[in-house]
Design an enzyme around this catalytic site. Structure first.
Site, PDB file in Angstrom:
ATOM      1  N   ARG A  11      46.136  21.876  72.846  1.00 34.92           N
ATOM      2  CA  ARG A  11      46.903  23.088  73.152  1.00 34.92           C
ATOM      3  C   ARG A  11      46.670  23.983  71.725  1.00 34.92           C
ATOM      4  O   ARG A  11      46.884  23.250  70.616  1.00 34.92           O
ATOM      5  CB  ARG A  11      48.243  23.131  73.462  1.00 34.92           C
ATOM      6  CG  ARG A  11      49.043  24.330  73.763  1.00 34.92           C
ATOM      7  CD  ARG A  11      50.474  24.064  74.412  1.00 34.92           C
ATOM      8  NE  ARG A  11      50.719  22.824  74.423  1.00 34.92           N
ATOM      9  CZ  ARG A  11      51.563  22.090  73.730  1.00 34.92           C
ATOM     10  NH1 ARG A  11      52.231  22.700  72.820  1.00 34.92           N
ATOM     11  NH2 ARG A  11      51.937  20.672  73.771  1.00 34.92           N
ATOM     12  N   SER A  54      50.799  26.420  79.832  1.00 27.89           N
ATOM     13  CA  SER A  54      52.292  25.922  80.219  1.00 27.89           C
ATOM     14  C   SER A  54      53.023  27.107  80.362  1.00 27.89           C
ATOM     15  O   SER A  54      52.721  27.931  80.539  1.00 27.89           O
ATOM     16  CB  SER A  54      52.422  24.549  79.649  1.00 27.89           C
ATOM     17  OG  SER A  54      53.583  24.235  80.499  1.00 27.89           O
ATOM     18  N   LYS A  65      45.077  20.077  80.417  1.00 27.49           N
ATOM     19  CA  LYS A  65      45.816  19.027  80.671  1.00 27.49           C
ATOM     20  C   LYS A  65      44.715  18.145  81.495  1.00 27.49           C
ATOM     21  O   LYS A  65      43.961  18.656  82.307  1.00 27.49           O
ATOM     22  CB  LYS A  65      46.874  19.374  81.632  1.00 27.49           C
ATOM     23  CG  LYS A  65      48.095  20.072  80.903  1.00 27.49           C
ATOM     24  CD  LYS A  65      49.242  20.302  81.927  1.00 27.49           C
ATOM     25  CE  LYS A  65      50.421  21.074  80.800  1.00 27.49           C
ATOM     26  NZ  LYS A  65      51.630  21.343  81.908  1.00 27.49           N
ATOM     27  N   ASP A  78      52.597  27.477  84.554  1.00 29.41           N
ATOM     28  CA  ASP A  78      51.662  26.780  85.246  1.00 29.41           C
ATOM     29  C   ASP A  78      52.016  25.925  86.366  1.00 29.41           C
ATOM     30  O   ASP A  78      51.327  25.274  87.089  1.00 29.41           O
ATOM     31  CB  ASP A  78      50.841  25.794  84.456  1.00 29.41           C
ATOM     32  CG  ASP A  78      51.497  24.648  84.171  1.00 29.41           C
ATOM     33  OD1 ASP A  78      52.769  24.567  83.864  1.00 29.41           O
ATOM     34  OD2 ASP A  78      50.938  23.532  83.617  1.00 29.41           O
ATOM     35  N   ASP A  89      54.377  23.498  87.244  1.00 26.40           N
ATOM     36  CA  ASP A  89      54.605  22.099  87.276  1.00 26.40           C
ATOM     37  C   ASP A  89      56.048  21.828  86.795  1.00 26.40           C
ATOM     38  O   ASP A  89      56.432  20.596  86.955  1.00 26.40           O
ATOM     39  CB  ASP A  89      53.590  21.230  86.546  1.00 26.40           C
ATOM     40  CG  ASP A  89      53.708  21.424  84.915  1.00 26.40           C
ATOM     41  OD1 ASP A  89      54.682  22.359  84.558  1.00 26.40           O
ATOM     42  OD2 ASP A  89      52.923  21.009  84.421  1.00 26.40           O
ATOM     43  N   GLU A 144      62.270  14.410  84.828  1.00 25.45           N
ATOM     44  CA  GLU A 144      62.424  14.850  83.173  1.00 25.45           C
ATOM     45  C   GLU A 144      63.294  16.015  83.045  1.00 25.45           C
ATOM     46  O   GLU A 144      63.469  16.834  84.124  1.00 25.45           O
ATOM     47  CB  GLU A 144      61.409  15.041  82.378  1.00 25.45           C
ATOM     48  CG  GLU A 144      60.338  13.979  82.158  1.00 25.45           C
ATOM     49  CD  GLU A 144      59.143  14.531  81.216  1.00 25.45           C
ATOM     50  OE1 GLU A 144      59.325  14.345  80.099  1.00 25.45           O
ATOM     51  OE2 GLU A 144      58.410  15.112  81.632  1.00 25.45           O
ATOM     52  N   GLY A 147      62.137  19.518  83.371  1.00 30.87           N
ATOM     53  CA  GLY A 147      61.986  20.129  84.958  1.00 30.87           C
ATOM     54  C   GLY A 147      60.759  19.485  85.596  1.00 30.87           C
ATOM     55  O   GLY A 147      60.723  19.869  86.623  1.00 30.87           O
TER      56      GLY A 147
END
Length: 463
Positions: A20, A108, A118, A244, A246, A325, A328
């Site tokens: 990133r 993200s 990723k 993104d 997730d 986690e 989120g």
């Protein structure tokens, strides 16, 4: 050693769980092509023949995804371009298309000028030294060579069919969906309508500039539009997604944010009703109410390191049916594939709540505590790890029942906990506090203030 064919990408973009950086500064198309060639070479070493490539809605996505595909193909590995889709759909594509490998070009929840990668190869999420090894391949010129093919595939219809075939709502629901102009906006309304919901759409137009608010539902300021929409309409629940797709944010009808560690209670109760004795994994930032909740329902609670790649590795190792986690990320292995998917988590939440007469009451009944959000102590690169190391070695916490050091320092008291852990992605110490009441919270924070001051005097603490 063969001659290095690429300029070596900046070390700073090779993070703990992903790659990133700021686009056109450190994350250039040239750097991404080199990284793609290293990914393709690693795929060859692992016996992988093809890699699915998806991208989020950032403006830099098409150019970087193209450079990535060129690099992967230069190693002799085929690329299946699945277009502009949420990261979970890229993970899904690896299953659906049978290639077991994928890369999502995504920044993200970072600002618009960021992007990243990723990566999954042969079903394994790359993290830690596996990511550093890609840079070493480029440095050493340790690259495979060939001519991979480029094809296109659309997995969206298959994903919608798969979720709709799995998740069944007991009654129709009206919900607010805020995608923050992230890539989830291209699919979320259709998904929830397919499940039988009436959807109030907020910022579901994919726009990589994120003109309305930052696409990070872990921050309360980014959920204010959802709270207003719930107040102004007859929708009964609000869902929000990160850039993104997730990660999931949840808001009750009366505007209370249900943080992911409380969401996980509801998910654990549901999963354990079908998987008696199942193991439920959660990270060190989660509420102390979670372990007791899981035990009371016959499950085995396991606290683990923060980081989506680390949690996925633990899920694979243990065979646990569920993990989550505080950030989120939710990982369902029961009925799903074990990767983090905010859209699917939202669907599973609606399935559970649709069976309750009052979704608001069901969420608000979950055990709660006085707590802080994640607090960030900014330091110079490398210093957060040194500070936490000193805390582990020298700090004393009087009256503590237990000190957990699997990921930072988490100090458990009879009436609360405090946590200090070094972030693996930015140079900050992440702090979090929880207690039975405000007085206990203040006492635990004072203990951490003294401990930090004792090992590193003069820091400006965020609490």
């Amino acid at each position: 050693m063969t001659q290095r064919p690429y300029a070596l990408p900046a070390a700073e973009i090779f993070k703990a769980y992903d790659i990133r950086g700021i686009v056109d500064t450190v994350l250039t198309p040239e750097a991404v092509r080199a990284i793609g060639h290293a990914i393709g070479s690693e795929a060859v070493a692992r016996g992988q023949k093809a890699v699915a490539v998806g991208r989020d809605g950032r403006l830099s996505g098409p150019a970087l995804a193209g450079a990535l595909a060129d690099g992967i193909r230069a190693a002799g590995v085929d690329v299946i371009d699945i277009g502009c889709v949420p990261t979970p759909l890229t993970y899904f594509a690896a299953w659906q298309l049978g290639c077991d490998s994928c890369v999502s070009v995504t920044g993200s929840h970072n600002p618009p000028d960021y992007n990243g990668l990723k990566m999954v190869l042969g079903g394994q999420t790359l993290y830690g030294d596996m990511i550093q090894a890609l840079r070493r391949r480029i440095a050493d010129g340790d690259l495979a060579h060939g001519e991979g093919r480029l094809t296109q595939a659309d997995v969206t219809a298959a994903y919608l069919d798969r979720v709709a075939g799995d998740v069944k709502l007991a009654r129709p629901m009206k919900i607010v969906v805020d995608c923050g102009n992230g890539v989830a906006g291209g699919i979320a309304p259709a998904l929830f309508q397919r499940l039988g919901c009436e959807v109030v759409e907020l910022f579901c137009e994919v726009d990589g500039r994120f003109p309305n608010h930052h696409p990070d539902p872990s921050k309360p300021e980014n959920l204010q539009d959802v709270i207003r929409a719930l107040r102004d309409t007859d929708a009964e629940l609000g869902l929000a997604f990160d850039g993104d797709g997730d990660r999931l944010g949840v808001v009750t009808k009366d505007g209370e944010i249900i943080y992911p560690d409380r969401q996980l209670m509801l998910f654990a109760e549901d999963v354990l009703s079908r998987v008696p004795g199942g193991e439920i994994i959660f990270d060190v930032k989660c509420t102390r109410n979670l372990a007791g909740w899981v035990r009371a329902r016959g499950g085995k609670p396991t606290m683990w390191n923060t980081g989506h790649a680390l949690v996925k590795a633990k899920l694979k190792e243990t065979g646990a049916p569920l993990a989550g986690e505080m950030s989120g990320h939710m990982f369902f292995k029961e009925r799903w594939y074990g990767f983090d998917d905010g859209l699917y988590a939202g669907a599973r939440l609606l399935e559970i709540l649709s069976a309750r007469a009052d979704a608001n009451a069901a969420l608000k009944a979950l055990p709660n505590a006085v707590s802080t959000p994640e607090l960030n102590l900014k330091m110079a690169e490398g210093e957060p790890f040194e500070l936490v190391k000193r805390l582990k070695e020298a700090a004393r916490f009087d009256g503590a029942e237990e000190t957990i050091t699997i990921d930072g320092v988490r100090v458990e008291y009879a009436d609360g906990f405090g946590l200090a852990r070094p972030s693996n992605t930015t140079p900050v110490v992440v702090l979090r506090f929880e207690a039975d009441d405000a007085a206990a919270l203040a006492r635990i924070q004072a203990a951490f203030r003294d401990a930090i001051d004792g090992v590193w005097p003069g820091l400006k603490l965020p609490f």
